[in-house]
Design a protein around this motif. Structure first.
Motif, PDB file in Angstrom:
ATOM      1  N   GLY A 390       0.730  -1.242  -0.177  1.00 37.46           N
ATOM      2  CA  GLY A 390      -0.096  -0.220   0.097  1.00 37.46           C
ATOM      3  C   GLY A 390       0.865   1.267   0.034  1.00 37.46           C
ATOM      4  O   GLY A 390       0.488   2.236  -0.472  1.00 37.46           O
ATOM      5  N   ARG A 391       2.014   1.222   0.601  1.00 37.00           N
ATOM      6  CA  ARG A 391       2.649   2.415   0.778  1.00 37.00           C
ATOM      7  C   ARG A 391       3.323   2.920  -0.258  1.00 37.00           C
ATOM      8  O   ARG A 391       3.329   4.154  -0.842  1.00 37.00           O
ATOM      9  CB  ARG A 391       3.944   2.200   1.921  1.00 37.00           C
ATOM     10  N   ASP A 393       2.014   2.794  -3.341  1.00 42.48           N
ATOM     11  CA  ASP A 393       0.871   3.146  -4.197  1.00 42.48           C
ATOM     12  C   ASP A 393       0.698   4.459  -3.445  1.00 42.48           C
ATOM     13  O   ASP A 393       0.333   5.472  -4.363  1.00 42.48           O
ATOM     14  CB  ASP A 393      -0.133   2.533  -3.963  1.00 42.48           C
ATOM     15  N   VAL A 394       0.799   4.823  -2.396  1.00 40.70           N
ATOM     16  CA  VAL A 394       0.487   6.129  -1.680  1.00 40.70           C
ATOM     17  C   VAL A 394       1.527   6.966  -2.404  1.00 40.70           C
ATOM     18  O   VAL A 394       1.190   8.000  -2.791  1.00 40.70           O
ATOM     19  CB  VAL A 394       0.633   6.054  -0.174  1.00 40.70           C
ATOM     20  N   PRO A 419      -5.928  14.388  -2.513  1.00 38.51           N
ATOM     21  CA  PRO A 419      -4.691  14.086  -1.612  1.00 38.51           C
ATOM     22  C   PRO A 419      -3.493  14.588  -2.601  1.00 38.51           C
ATOM     23  O   PRO A 419      -3.409  14.367  -4.000  1.00 38.51           O
ATOM     24  CB  PRO A 419      -4.636  12.515  -1.622  1.00 38.51           C
ATOM     25  N   LEU A 433      -3.527  10.703   4.283  1.00 42.83           N
ATOM     26  CA  LEU A 433      -4.016   9.862   5.379  1.00 42.83           C
ATOM     27  C   LEU A 433      -3.389   8.604   5.242  1.00 42.83           C
ATOM     28  O   LEU A 433      -4.287   7.904   4.446  1.00 42.83           O
ATOM     29  CB  LEU A 433      -5.551  10.041   5.550  1.00 42.83           C
ATOM     30  N   VAL A 434      -2.639   7.996   6.190  1.00 40.64           N
ATOM     31  CA  VAL A 434      -2.441   6.767   6.101  1.00 40.64           C
ATOM     32  C   VAL A 434      -2.650   6.435   7.661  1.00 40.64           C
ATOM     33  O   VAL A 434      -2.688   6.975   8.645  1.00 40.64           O
ATOM     34  CB  VAL A 434      -0.999   6.478   5.770  1.00 40.64           C
ATOM     35  N   ALA A 435      -3.048   4.974   7.768  1.00 38.71           N
ATOM     36  CA  ALA A 435      -3.588   4.573   8.997  1.00 38.71           C
ATOM     37  C   ALA A 435      -2.394   4.755   9.816  1.00 38.71           C
ATOM     38  O   ALA A 435      -1.126   4.275   9.870  1.00 38.71           O
ATOM     39  CB  ALA A 435      -3.731   3.058   8.998  1.00 38.71           C
ATOM     40  N   THR A 437      -0.676   4.712  13.904  1.00 41.69           N
ATOM     41  CA  THR A 437      -0.995   3.999  15.251  1.00 41.69           C
ATOM     42  C   THR A 437      -1.465   5.100  16.382  1.00 41.69           C
ATOM     43  O   THR A 437      -1.307   6.311  15.982  1.00 41.69           O
ATOM     44  CB  THR A 437      -0.016   3.248  15.794  1.00 41.69           C
ATOM     45  N   THR A 438      -2.144   4.593  17.536  1.00 39.00           N
ATOM     46  CA  THR A 438      -2.377   5.717  18.400  1.00 39.00           C
ATOM     47  C   THR A 438      -1.229   6.490  18.922  1.00 39.00           C
ATOM     48  O   THR A 438      -1.370   7.712  19.240  1.00 39.00           O
ATOM     49  CB  THR A 438      -2.943   4.963  19.514  1.00 39.00           C
ATOM     50  N   GLU A 440       1.460   7.179  17.243  1.00 43.63           N
ATOM     51  CA  GLU A 440       1.851   8.177  16.516  1.00 43.63           C
ATOM     52  C   GLU A 440       1.098   9.509  16.782  1.00 43.63           C
ATOM     53  O   GLU A 440       1.483  10.793  16.856  1.00 43.63           O
ATOM     54  CB  GLU A 440       1.747   7.992  15.227  1.00 43.63           C
TER      55      GLU A 440
END
Lengths: 443, 255
Positions: A390-391, A393-394, A419, A433-435, A437-438, A440
């Motif tokens: 995925g990265r 691709d981003v 984007p 916007l990438v997922a 973690t809390t 971060e």
């Protein structure tokens, strides 16, 4: 055609009453036995003993549990829609009982001097009748979810309804091949048509599709997502207690028995004795076939329990994808193959070998294509979804968009930037916007 | 037969009135479902078994269920605004209703005059299902196929309308997991509050082996509000002493 339905609908009322009572008692007893059997078998699979206190081998456990359940305190949520809340379990249980009316238990027997088939009733579309009743039964679940006035119940109800409707489609499609071969949609005629060979052998893909979809249809493990405890507590029956909950419980187990009985009727020759026994003439006469029927149903019930003891629950999206993107297309493809085979054999009158060749080669090619689909796709489109994470691709995506200028009125409406596009006046592009973690987010 | 008709007719009229007069949209939908079921039973009673079962499967099972889904998800209630946004809706609705009623009356009147009756129709092809099949895949094949094409077009249209351009690449479990490990922060869960601390309350931070507090172990809102409890260093020492000392004396006693 009309002759095969002649024995139905002509019984005196008391024979009908006897049959109704028999079906009712059988279903209730089978439910009690199924609950006991499930607990004992799952216990055995988990190296436990299971209930063994009440009655011989704990056989009466289901009965006393039922009594306990009925005597429990009834709690109705304050914001529940009273009427619908009351109606939902009634619909669920009634529909569950009604589907069994067209299941044949045995051949025509002599009951107190009357010749009558061991089946409550039958008509030309009785298998469709079972599907219709099943779709009415879904109302019980969706209404229970809605009327409880609770989010868990609502989500559970919607989830379970979506699941049951989806799997009902696959189930209906798996019947089509049987209808084509039997030339009828009535249960008794389908059983008659299986005198020589079971449809489970002749139409194995249909049988497998049916068995998969019947587990999904009854909301049983590994497809028991409506009751996913970690996500939805109890699903649609979260807010139900006492006798109303007992009705849902009863409906679930009767539905299991019904789909098992339907599988037996459509694919395993119904009440007909299995092969070595069927050589003996008497095996298919009198009241004895009820035994064969019950043994086959018990086999399916064991399968349900075995699955529950073995497989973990699926994730919801995977489960729905499986139903819509695998089960239904495969069922459709199989129907095309079956109907082609029928046409080739009956209308064109090809020999068996030629038919197999004509049908087999395209099917084999299709299967090969499906097997190597991913490899082919990666070769045709390098950097496709299977090759890249995925990265990548981003990054590729944002680089592509950065060149594009932001038009705040694209298409004549005020729109937010895509984007990578920069708002006029902003100094830096908005973060992609990438997922995260809390930790971060907190940092 | 007449008895059945009067019961079902009464029930369907009650269902229709209930649908019109209910305050809650879901109740309306249920009343409509009752009417549909009554119609299905009437069809079956008049030996149109296929039509009856398909009525239940398609209308009660699929269409009504779709309505219910929408009603439950969107949550239409009596409190919603009843102001009509489409101008001239009422006269058009009345016109269409009258036209529909006229068509229905004409159709039923026509059937009363020229029909041969269901018994004869069923007997012609040797059964209800066979008769329907012969008409649908014989005489009315083109109309049937055209309807099928229309339905498929509608389904495709719905799919396209509901289609949303994907702004970000799809995040599946795998990419999320890769992302989590690449980010360099601790990928597992954070310690719960109260781990190795003196209390297990949410506002007591977990303790590291050296006795210092782990701020991450307190829920974010509490940290933002500043209601995190301080660690009393002397108390920690005391506990440590007691634990270590106690363990030593325990093992000593057993020996």
């Amino acid at each position: 055609m009309t002759d095969s339905f002649a024995p139905f609908g002509v019984d005196p009322w008391w024979i009908v009453a006897i049959k109704v009572l028999f079906v009712f008692v059988l279903l209730v007893v089978l439910t009690l036995l199924a609950i006991w059997g499930e607990r004992r078998i799952v216990a055995r699979m988990q190296q436990r003993i299971g209930p063994n206190r009440v009655g011989p081998f704990g056989l009466l456990q289901g009965l006393v549990d039922g009594v306990k359940l009925a005597l429990k305190e009834e709690i109705v949520p304050a914001i529940a829609d009273r009427t619908v809340y009351w109606l939902a379990p009634v619909i669920a249980a009634t529909a569950a009982f009604m589907a069994f009316a067209v299941i044949p238990f045995g051949p025509t027997v002599s009951m107190f001097g009357y010749q009558t088939p061991l089946q409550l009733t039958d008509f030309p579309v009785s298998v469709l009748y079972i599907l219709a009743i099943a779709s009415v039964g879904i109302y019980g679940i969706v209404l229970a979810g809605w009327s409880s006035g609770s989010t868990y119940a609502l989500l559970g109800g919607l989830r379970s309804t979506a699941q049951m409707i989806s799997y009902e489609i696959a189930m209906g499609l798996s019947f089509v091949a049987v209808f084509l071969y039997a030339g009828s949609m009535s249960t008794s005629e389908i059983v008659t048509a299986q005198e020589r060979v079971w449809y489970a052998v002749l139409l194995l893909p249909s049988f497998l599709i049916y068995v998969t979809s019947m587990v999904g249809e009854t909301n049983r493990a590994p497809f028991d997502l409506p009751e996913a405890e970690g996500e939805l507590v109890g699903g649609f029956h979260t807010e139900y207690s006492s006798l109303k909950f007992a009705l849902f419980f009863l409906a679930e187990y009767i539905n299991m028995v019904t789909v098992s009985a339907l599988a037996t009727t459509l694919f395993l020759g119904g009440w007909r004795a299995p092969w070595p026994l069927s050589l003996w003439e008497g095996a298919n006469e009198g009241y004895l076939p009820i035994l064969w029927f019950l043994i086959k149903v018990a086999g399916f019930m064991f399968l349900f329990i075995w699955l529950r003891g073995t497989l973990p629950r699926l994730r919801y999206d995977q489960f729905m994808n499986f139903g819509w993107k695998v089960l239904i297309p495969v069922a459709l493809l199989w129907i095309i193959i079956v109907s082609l085979a029928r046409v080739l054999r009956t209308d064109v009158a090809l020999s068996v070998t030629t038919s197999i060749l004509v049908l087999g080669i395209p099917v084999a090619l299709l299967i090969l294509l499906a097997l190597f689909w991913d490899a082919l796709r990666a070769r045709i489109r390098p950097g496709g979804p299977s090759a890249a994470t995925g990265r990548d691709d981003v990054e590729g995506g944002s680089a592509h968009h950065a060149a594009a200028e932001f038009d705040p009125f694209a298409g004549g409406h005020p729109v937010p930037p895509l984007p990578g596009q920069v708002m006029p006046g902003a100094t830096s592009p908005p973060p992609v916007l990438v997922a995260t973690t809390t930790q971060e987010r907190d940092a | 037969m007449t008895f059945l008709f009067w019961i079902l007719a009464t029930l369907s009229v009650i269902g229709g009135l209930g649908m019109l007069l209910s305050r809650k949209a879901v109740h309306s939908a249920l009343w409509l479902a009752l009417t549909m079921m009554c119609l299905a039973v009437l069809y079956v009673a008049q030996s149109a078994v296929f039509l009856g079962t398909v009525q239940v499967i398609v209308y009660t099972g699929a269409v009504m269920m779709l309505f219910l889904f929408v009603l439950m998800l969107i949550g239409v209630s009596a409190a919603d605004s009843l102001r009509e946004s489409i101008r001239g809706q009422r006269p058009v609705a009345v016109l269409v209703a009258v036209a529909l009623g006229a068509t229905l009356i004409a159709a039923v009147g026509n059937a009363l005059d020229f029909s041969v009756g269901l018994q004869a129709a069923n007997a012609e092809y040797g059964g209800n299902v066979q008769g329907l099949a012969a008409l649908m895949f014989g005489r009315y094949l083109i109309a049937f196929e055209a309807t099928a094409a229309l339905l498929i077009t509608a389904a495709l249209g719905a799919t396209i309308l509901a289609h949303r351009e994907r702004l970000f690449p799809r995040q599946d479990q795998r990419t999320r997991s890769v992302e989590r490990f690449r980010s360099g922060v601790h990928p597992g869960q954070r310690p719960s509050p109260g781990v190795y601390a003196r209390h297990n309350a949410v506002d007591v931070p977990a303790l590291l082996p050296d006795g210092s507090a782990v701020p991450d172990s307190i829920p974010g809102p509490l940290r933002a509000r500043g209601t995190v409890r301080e660690i009393d260093a002397t108390a920690t020492e005391e506990v440590l002493d007691r634990l270590v000392g106690g363990a030593a004396s325990d093992t000593g006693g057993e020996r």
